[in-house]
Motif scaffolding. Structure first.
Motif, PDB file in Angstrom:
ATOM      1  N   THR A  68      54.771  22.536  -0.454  1.00 36.88           N
ATOM      2  CA  THR A  68      55.744  22.297  -1.522  1.00 36.88           C
ATOM      3  C   THR A  68      55.132  22.772  -2.836  1.00 36.88           C
ATOM      4  O   THR A  68      53.896  22.838  -2.977  1.00 36.88           O
ATOM      5  CB  THR A  68      56.119  20.807  -1.645  1.00 36.88           C
ATOM      6  OG1 THR A  68      54.925  20.036  -1.856  1.00 36.88           O
ATOM      7  CG2 THR A  68      56.851  20.320  -0.412  1.00 36.88           C
ATOM      8  N   HIS A  97      52.868  24.050   6.168  1.00 33.04           N
ATOM      9  CA  HIS A  97      54.042  23.743   5.364  1.00 33.04           C
ATOM     10  C   HIS A  97      53.577  23.358   3.977  1.00 33.04           C
ATOM     11  O   HIS A  97      52.513  22.744   3.810  1.00 33.04           O
ATOM     12  CB  HIS A  97      54.837  22.593   5.993  1.00 33.04           C
ATOM     13  CG  HIS A  97      56.040  22.196   5.195  1.00 33.04           C
ATOM     14  ND1 HIS A  97      55.992  21.218   4.212  1.00 33.04           N
ATOM     15  CD2 HIS A  97      57.323  22.648   5.206  1.00 33.04           C
ATOM     16  CE1 HIS A  97      57.190  21.085   3.667  1.00 33.04           C
ATOM     17  NE2 HIS A  97      58.019  21.937   4.259  1.00 33.04           N
ATOM     18  N   GLU A 141      60.047  24.445  -1.145  1.00 30.68           N
ATOM     19  CA  GLU A 141      59.185  24.207   0.006  1.00 30.68           C
ATOM     20  C   GLU A 141      59.003  25.520   0.761  1.00 30.68           C
ATOM     21  O   GLU A 141      59.789  26.463   0.604  1.00 30.68           O
ATOM     22  CB  GLU A 141      59.791  23.167   0.939  1.00 30.68           C
ATOM     23  CG  GLU A 141      61.110  23.577   1.573  1.00 30.68           C
ATOM     24  CD  GLU A 141      61.618  22.538   2.563  1.00 30.68           C
ATOM     25  OE1 GLU A 141      60.832  21.652   2.949  1.00 30.68           O
ATOM     26  OE2 GLU A 141      62.797  22.631   2.957  1.00 30.68           O
ATOM     27  N   SER A 195      57.392  27.412   4.633  1.00 31.28           N
ATOM     28  CA  SER A 195      56.903  27.293   6.008  1.00 31.28           C
ATOM     29  C   SER A 195      56.227  28.588   6.421  1.00 31.28           C
ATOM     30  O   SER A 195      56.724  29.684   6.121  1.00 31.28           O
ATOM     31  CB  SER A 195      58.059  27.001   6.969  1.00 31.28           C
ATOM     32  OG  SER A 195      58.722  25.798   6.623  1.00 31.28           O
ATOM     33  N   LEU A 233      52.089  30.900   1.122  1.00 27.85           N
ATOM     34  CA  LEU A 233      53.042  29.833   0.827  1.00 27.85           C
ATOM     35  C   LEU A 233      53.300  29.714  -0.675  1.00 27.85           C
ATOM     36  O   LEU A 233      54.451  29.562  -1.105  1.00 27.85           O
ATOM     37  CB  LEU A 233      52.531  28.501   1.390  1.00 27.85           C
ATOM     38  CG  LEU A 233      52.629  28.353   2.909  1.00 27.85           C
ATOM     39  CD1 LEU A 233      51.879  27.119   3.381  1.00 27.85           C
ATOM     40  CD2 LEU A 233      54.088  28.302   3.364  1.00 27.85           C
ATOM     41  N   ALA A 282      55.987  33.771   5.829  1.00 29.32           N
ATOM     42  CA  ALA A 282      56.010  32.653   4.899  1.00 29.32           C
ATOM     43  C   ALA A 282      57.385  32.645   4.258  1.00 29.32           C
ATOM     44  O   ALA A 282      57.750  33.577   3.542  1.00 29.32           O
ATOM     45  CB  ALA A 282      54.921  32.809   3.849  1.00 29.32           C
ATOM     46  N   GLU A 283      58.152  31.615   4.542  1.00 27.05           N
ATOM     47  CA  GLU A 283      59.533  31.522   4.061  1.00 27.05           C
ATOM     48  C   GLU A 283      59.648  30.395   3.049  1.00 27.05           C
ATOM     49  O   GLU A 283      59.362  29.235   3.360  1.00 27.05           O
ATOM     50  CB  GLU A 283      60.479  31.269   5.232  1.00 27.05           C
ATOM     51  CG  GLU A 283      61.937  31.147   4.815  1.00 27.05           C
ATOM     52  CD  GLU A 283      62.872  31.026   6.005  1.00 27.05           C
ATOM     53  OE1 GLU A 283      64.078  30.790   5.777  1.00 27.05           O
ATOM     54  OE2 GLU A 283      62.405  31.165   7.161  1.00 27.05           O
ATOM     55  N   TYR A 318      55.090  30.573   9.772  1.00 30.37           N
ATOM     56  CA  TYR A 318      55.334  30.537  11.216  1.00 30.37           C
ATOM     57  C   TYR A 318      55.138  31.909  11.835  1.00 30.37           C
ATOM     58  O   TYR A 318      55.158  32.938  11.152  1.00 30.37           O
ATOM     59  CB  TYR A 318      56.743  30.021  11.518  1.00 30.37           C
ATOM     60  CG  TYR A 318      57.858  30.775  10.829  1.00 30.37           C
ATOM     61  CD1 TYR A 318      58.402  31.929  11.382  1.00 30.37           C
ATOM     62  CD2 TYR A 318      58.387  30.333   9.614  1.00 30.37           C
ATOM     63  CE1 TYR A 318      59.421  32.624  10.757  1.00 30.37           C
ATOM     64  CE2 TYR A 318      59.402  31.016   8.977  1.00 30.37           C
ATOM     65  CZ  TYR A 318      59.912  32.162   9.551  1.00 30.37           C
ATOM     66  OH  TYR A 318      60.927  32.855   8.928  1.00 30.37           O
ATOM     67  N   LEU A 372      55.069  26.731  13.932  1.00 31.66           N
ATOM     68  CA  LEU A 372      54.756  26.414  12.546  1.00 31.66           C
ATOM     69  C   LEU A 372      53.256  26.165  12.386  1.00 31.66           C
ATOM     70  O   LEU A 372      52.675  25.344  13.084  1.00 31.66           O
ATOM     71  CB  LEU A 372      55.545  25.177  12.107  1.00 31.66           C
ATOM     72  CG  LEU A 372      55.455  24.776  10.644  1.00 31.66           C
ATOM     73  CD1 LEU A 372      56.079  25.840   9.739  1.00 31.66           C
ATOM     74  CD2 LEU A 372      56.161  23.432  10.433  1.00 31.66           C
ATOM     75  N   TYR A 373      52.632  26.887  11.441  1.00 31.42           N
ATOM     76  CA  TYR A 373      51.195  26.747  11.184  1.00 31.42           C
ATOM     77  C   TYR A 373      50.900  25.946   9.923  1.00 31.42           C
ATOM     78  O   TYR A 373      49.877  25.268   9.848  1.00 31.42           O
ATOM     79  CB  TYR A 373      50.546  28.130  11.068  1.00 31.42           C
ATOM     80  CG  TYR A 373      50.432  28.826  12.387  1.00 31.42           C
ATOM     81  CD1 TYR A 373      49.291  28.699  13.175  1.00 31.42           C
ATOM     82  CD2 TYR A 373      51.480  29.599  12.886  1.00 31.42           C
ATOM     83  CE1 TYR A 373      49.185  29.331  14.399  1.00 31.42           C
ATOM     84  CE2 TYR A 373      51.389  30.226  14.115  1.00 31.42           C
ATOM     85  CZ  TYR A 373      50.250  30.088  14.871  1.00 31.42           C
ATOM     86  OH  TYR A 373      50.154  30.706  16.091  1.00 31.42           O
TER      87      TYR A 373
END
Length: 204
Positions: free
Chosen positions: A190, A188, A175, A177, A120, A160-161, A179, A185-186
């Motif tokens: 910022t 999230h 941010e 995510s 992330l 991871a987007e 998934y 979704l695992y």
């Protein structure tokens, strides 16, 4: 449209040829059907390494990642260590794909939160970087991650987007995510990044 590896299951590719290099441009849906793009990317890119300072000076952030996908600049060494790779990039958006494995387990047998946070951190910070002009550099000031469910090695490839929320002269926020192929979704997160002139970038 995002530049990356063509996945016939989730998108249609357009091929643009500028006379010197051919680039695959892919329109991708959320679900990526679990295809192992990490291996495909590694067959096309340079060995991991450190970006030359000249690349930061002369290329926009987006151009840096486009050149990575074309094999003209090295990807980060951490991606090889933790088994993930850049698979898509466009302005304001970056996607990494990784493979949760037993090597990433915490003591209770699920994927360590640090592995998830690294993916992330990477996608969010790099999304900010795609908005930077040539000669601009950045560093992460902080990240916050919410873990929503346990991740195991049975999940298969995950993505991871990172998406930009706002980029100004000195601060960028984004941010991210994490998934799986089913869109589950695992985690999230910022991030806040500090933006500065590349001449202030010092390497030890």
């Amino acid at each position: 449209l995002a530049e990356g590896i063509h996945d016939p299951i989730v998108g249609q590719a357009l091929v643009l040829d500028d006379g010197t290099t051919t680039v695959a441009i892919v329109a991708v849906d959320l679900v990526f059907a679990g295809r192992d793009l990490t291996r495909e990317v590694r067959e096309k890119v340079q060995a991991p390494g450190v970006l030359p300072l000249a690349a930061i000076r002369d290329c926009s952030g987006l151009e840096i990642f486009q050149r990575m996908l074309r094999g003209e600049l090295p990807p980060a060494q951490i991606a090889e260590t933790l088994d993930f790779a850049l698979v898509e990039v466009e302005k304001g958006r970056v996607v990494f794909q990784g493979h949760p494995a037993p090597a990433h387990f915490n003591p209770i047998g699920t994927i360590h939160g640090g592995w998830q946070a690294t993916l992330l951190d990477s996608c969010m910070a790099c999304a900010v970087q795609t908005e930077l002009e040539a000669g601009q550099a950045f560093t992460s000031l902080e990240i916050k991650v919410n873990f929503l469910r346990a991740l195991t090695d049975k999940a298969g490839p995950v993505r991871a987007e990172g998406r930009v929320i706002q980029v100004g002269r000195q601060i960028g926020i984004a941010e991210g995510s994490l998934y799986d192929a089913a869109g589950k979704l695992y985690a999230h997160g910022t991030t806040t990044c500090l933006i500065f002139d590349h001449e202030n970038l010092r390497r030890i």
